[in-house]
Design an enzyme around this catalytic site. Structure first.
Site, PDB file in Angstrom:
ATOM      1  N   GLU A 432     -44.544  28.778 -43.065  1.00  0.00           N
ATOM      2  CA  GLU A 432     -44.772  28.848 -41.627  1.00  0.00           C
ATOM      3  C   GLU A 432     -46.252  29.095 -41.328  1.00  0.00           C
ATOM      4  OE1 GLU A 432     -43.920  31.958 -37.938  1.00  0.00           O
ATOM      5  OE2 GLU A 432     -42.731  32.127 -39.784  1.00  0.00           O
ATOM      6  N   ASP A 506     -41.960  34.065 -41.645  1.00  0.00           N
ATOM      7  CA  ASP A 506     -42.123  35.477 -41.289  1.00  0.00           C
ATOM      8  C   ASP A 506     -40.777  36.124 -40.997  1.00  0.00           C
ATOM      9  OD1 ASP A 506     -44.822  35.127 -41.505  1.00  0.00           O
ATOM     10  OD2 ASP A 506     -45.207  35.013 -39.346  1.00  0.00           O
ATOM     11  N   ASP A 508     -39.709  37.724 -38.492  1.00  0.00           N
ATOM     12  CA  ASP A 508     -39.633  38.037 -37.064  1.00  0.00           C
ATOM     13  C   ASP A 508     -38.815  36.955 -36.372  1.00  0.00           C
ATOM     14  OD1 ASP A 508     -41.320  35.858 -37.018  1.00  0.00           O
ATOM     15  OD2 ASP A 508     -43.085  36.958 -36.322  1.00  0.00           O
ATOM     16  N   ASP A 510     -39.716  34.408 -34.387  1.00  0.00           N
ATOM     17  CA  ASP A 510     -40.239  33.049 -34.570  1.00  0.00           C
ATOM     18  C   ASP A 510     -39.952  32.525 -35.978  1.00  0.00           C
ATOM     19  OD1 ASP A 510     -41.155  32.689 -32.036  1.00  0.00           O
ATOM     20  OD2 ASP A 510     -43.200  33.360 -32.457  1.00  0.00           O
TER      21      ASP A 510
END
Length: 802
Positions: A432, A506, A508, A510
């Site tokens: 990412e 990640d 998180d 997103d």
């Protein structure tokens, strides 16, 4: 269909003994691995399904317990309990101890049976560490225990069952014989769902107590496979409201009997094909003659209907099979004598029935189109649109193919390729963001690890047509880098350039979204990569603990708690009733307390009153078994505890089952019940079990003691746990990672990319129906369905990073 009314011990025939099962289990259940383990469950379930086929069972339940034992019970007639004349023991014991003993070998007790190919529940018993049998029959409850297939005592009556009838078998697979004893919820769910929709009106429930909160499914399809089609298309925009359904029979060649077939299908406005085929209730996931016949007839009939209606004026050539199956959801089920399958797993039907299937579909579908011309025009119109998109996609695909045709020439410029040429040793990290991609390039082993940074979020292929997907730059880069090509005509797994495709995003919101978008792409357009075990998700650590120069990475919350309690035990000890508790004993006690916190939270969700849960932790109560709830005195003890905390309650008797329960009102004035149903729930059982486990040391006040003479009194176990965790985090620095960019190249290598110490999560497909539904819900166009999914699951989230 009239059954023999006297289903008793005379119905049980014995074919052979049980001696060889434990010595050569693979001969009887296929393997000692996961496939064989689940076969044990199917044997028990199929017995209950046979009761349903005979008209005596409407519901089957299956529960996977915390210790990986499993219970299956039904509301059938119950296995006969009278003494078998030939064996001198109960008929139930004969069924459990003699291989191939049962009531399906004559035409009286069972006219129809789906389990004749099996090896019987006696095989399950032989391969179990322990098995508990419970039968409800003739107003009595009968029970018996077995160890490795050996009865521990004769079958005996243990209580009244009222009007309840049926059989319950609970067993734990024997780890000394089986390679694995851990059941997979999704694998079993797939099988149970199939059994439910192939048997109209049969309700099948499954629950997994190992999950937090418990995972559960209910399968009930009153309309059979037509109802199942509606389930598969739930949340999708359909072209016609009712699924197209028909059935028929045809004679097989060479006087081999007759083949009976059921077909149901419906079109939606999506771009993928969902198709399930069955032969004699067996899922033929690799297709076969029945599927070939269906596809041939569908393509031929839709082309014929379009020509007859004059809808092909602007179409240069006939519609292909891919065109007419875009957006198709279909189920084909055939039943035939002596079916011929390919391979041990029976994944492909080889019996020569494609002509018969084609005939039935040609006739029935032409008739349907004649009566429903509006539906026909919508289906043909969608296929024509698909044909036009196919031509556009071909051009885009040719462009992609030309770019990646020559052994690495034309590979994406941002791909940092590896030096190794053997695909089985190569890894491709899909990373990412450009920043994290740069870190990964700096930290990788360039000999065998390639890095492809992805900018932003890739296209949601659930909502995009094929040609639009191939026009997306990031997706083209992935296709070119992997080398397999794409599409039914061009995809070639043998050309895969990397043995492992690793998604690295990640931790998180997103990152989760990007990971889901990538998995949607692989599931919809490169599913063989998942089937063959090539797709993985990297597992970066969640925590970094620093103390001075020492560093330790922790991968999840559970390991973090263990580490904190370990550190606390290095600096303090406990004093409980004058006894010193330290080291491993202290850590085990505190870990159980931590688990007890989570268990009480789950029980409070059900009871909606913490005072009730606190009372249920009392060791003075005997409220764990059905026998406990048959004694009013046990409920009176609980009522006394609730009176002490000012909670009013009443005790109610269930006359039918001779049990008692306690009823109270929660904070919302809703009525809640502490009764037999609660006692069988996983959260209650786990809460009570943990309370018993910690009872020997759960005797406040507690004293926390340090070597320097510091001594602190703590009044209750919850405060003790909180204070111990505080001590465990003293003098250390805890970093909670959310993004890959928060690590430098060396850290990323050490924690996530180094094959010696990393953890990878392999993506598997265990339940295709559940998987398809989740992707459609989360990534499709139905906003209302997605909102409902979020509302139902939001309370189960423990940690949310935003």
């Amino acid at each position: 269909m009239a059954d023999n009314p006297t289903y008793d011990s005379t119905s049980i025939k014995i074919l052979e003994g049980l001696e060889a099962v434990r010595k050569r289990p693979a001969m009887y259940i296929g393997s000692t691995g996961e496939m064989g383990l689940h076969h044990l469950v199917y044997e028990v379930v199929d017995n209950s399904v046979d009761e349903a086929l005979a008209g005596h069972c409407t519901e089957i339940n299956c529960v996977i317990h915390l210790d990986n034992s499993i219970s299956i019970w039904d509301d059938g007639r119950g296995i006969p309990v009278d003494i078998h004349a030939g064996e001198g023991v109960s008929a139930a014991q004969v069924v459990l101890t003699k291989l191939h003993a049962g009531g399906k070998f004559d035409s009286n007790s069972y006219k129809v049976s789906g389990g004749l190919h099996g090896v019987g529940v006696s095989c399950v018993n032989a391969l179990s560490e322990w098995l508990h049998l419970e039968i409800w029959r003739g107003g009595q409850t009968w029970e018996q225990d077995y160890r490795q297939g050996v009865p521990q005592a004769p079958l005996k009556a243990t209580g009244k069952s009222g009007k309840k009838t049926g059989t319950k078998i609970t067993f734990k697979a024997d780890s000394t014989v089986m390679d694995t004893v851990e059941f997979n919820f999704d694998t079993i769910s797939q099988r149970l769902r199939e059994r439910a929709f192939l048997n109209k009106g049969l309700r099948i429930n499954i629950a997994d107590e190992r999950e937090d909160p418990p995972k559960a499914h209910e399968f009930f399809y009153e309309g059979g496979i037509a109802e199942f089609i509606k389930h598969l298309n739930k949340g999708k925009q359909v072209l016609h409201e009712k699924p197209i359904y028909f059935e028929g029979e045809r004679d097989m060649a060479n006087d081999q009997g007759r083949v009976y077939m059921e077909i149901a299908f419906q079109y939606n406005d999506g771009y993928s094909e969902t198709l399930f085929s069955f032969a004699n209730n067996i899922n033929t996931k690799d297709g076969g003659a029945h599927l070939t016949g269906f596809r041939t007839a569908l393509t031929r009939t839709i082309n014929w209907a379009g020509e007859q209606a004059g809808l092909f004026k602007d179409v240069k050539e006939k519609l292909s099979g891919d065109d007419v199956r875009e957006g198709l959801t279909a189920v084909i089920s055939v039943k035939l004598p002596q079916p011929q399958f390919e391979g041990q797993t029976k994944g492909k039907l080889n019996s020569d029935i494609s002509g018969q299937v084609t005939q039935v579909i040609n006739e029935k579908l032409q008739e349907y189109f004649d009566k429903n011309p509006a539906v026909m025009k919508r289906i043909v119109g969608k296929a024509i649109d698909a044909a036009r998109a196919r031509e556009a996609a071909r051009k885009a695909r040719d462009l992609t193919r030309r770019k990646g045709a020559l052994d690495g020439v034309g590979l994406p410029g941002k791909l940092a390729d590896c030096q190794e040429k053997d695909p089985t040793r190569c890894e491709l990290f899909l990373v990412e963001g450009e920043s994290a991609g740069g870190t990964a390039k700096g930290g990788r082993d360039r000999r065998y690890q390639a890095i492809l940074p992805l900018r932003g979020k890739i296209l949601n292929v659930e909502k995009a047509r094929y040609d639009k997907m191939l026009g997306h730059e990031e997706i083209r880069c992935m296709i070119t880098a992997m080398g397999t090509g794409i599409g039914k005509d061009d995809f070639d797994l043998a050309k895969l350039r990397y043995g492992k495709i690793i998604i690295m995003t990640d931790a998180d919101v997103d990152g989760s979204h990007i990971r889901t978008l990538l998995l949607t792409f692989f599931y919809r357009h490169m599913q063989p990569l998942i089937d063959r075990g090539h797709v993985f998700v990297a597992q970066p650590p969640l925590f970094l603990i620093k103390k001075g120069k020492s560093e330790k990475y922790i991968k999840n919350e559970a390991d973090f708690t263990k580490e904190i309690l370990r550190r606390a035990s290095d600096s303090i000890s406990l004093e409980i009733e004058g006894k010193k508790v330290e080291g491993a004993e202290m850590r085990g006690f505190l870990a159980s307390l931590d688990e007890l916190v989570q268990a009480t939270i789950r029980t409070e969700r059900r009871m909606r009153d913490a005072r009730v849960v606190e009372a249920l932790l009392s060791q003075s109560l005997e409220l764990d078994s059905r026998e406990n709830f048959m004694e009013e005195a046990n409920l009176l003890k609980l009522q006394e505890l609730l009176n002490e905390v000012k909670l009013e309650s009443k005790i109610v008797r269930d006359e039918e089952h001779s049990t008692y329960s306690l009823v109270f009102q929660d904070s919302t004035k809703a009525e809640r019940v502490v009764g037999l149903e609660l006692a069988t729930s996983p959260e209650y059982r786990r809460t009570r079990a943990l309370a018993r486990a910690v009872a020997p040391l759960n005797k406040p006040p507690f004293f926390m003691v340090k070597d320097n003479g510091f001594r602190e009194e703590v009044g209750d176990w919850r405060t003790l746990l909180a204070r111990t965790k505080e001590e465990g985090t003293r003098d250390i620095n805890v970093t909670r990672y959310k993004g890959l960019g928060e690590m430098n190249a060396e850290q990323l290598w050490d924690t996530t990319m180094n094959v010696e110490g990393r953890t990878l999560l392999r993506i598997d497909l265990k339940d295709l129906v559940e998987t398809d539904e989740i992707f459609s819900t989360l990534m499709g166009d139905d906003v209302e369905n997605r909102r409902k999914f979020i509302e139902e699951n939001a309370l189960d989230v423990r940690n949310l990073d935003i």
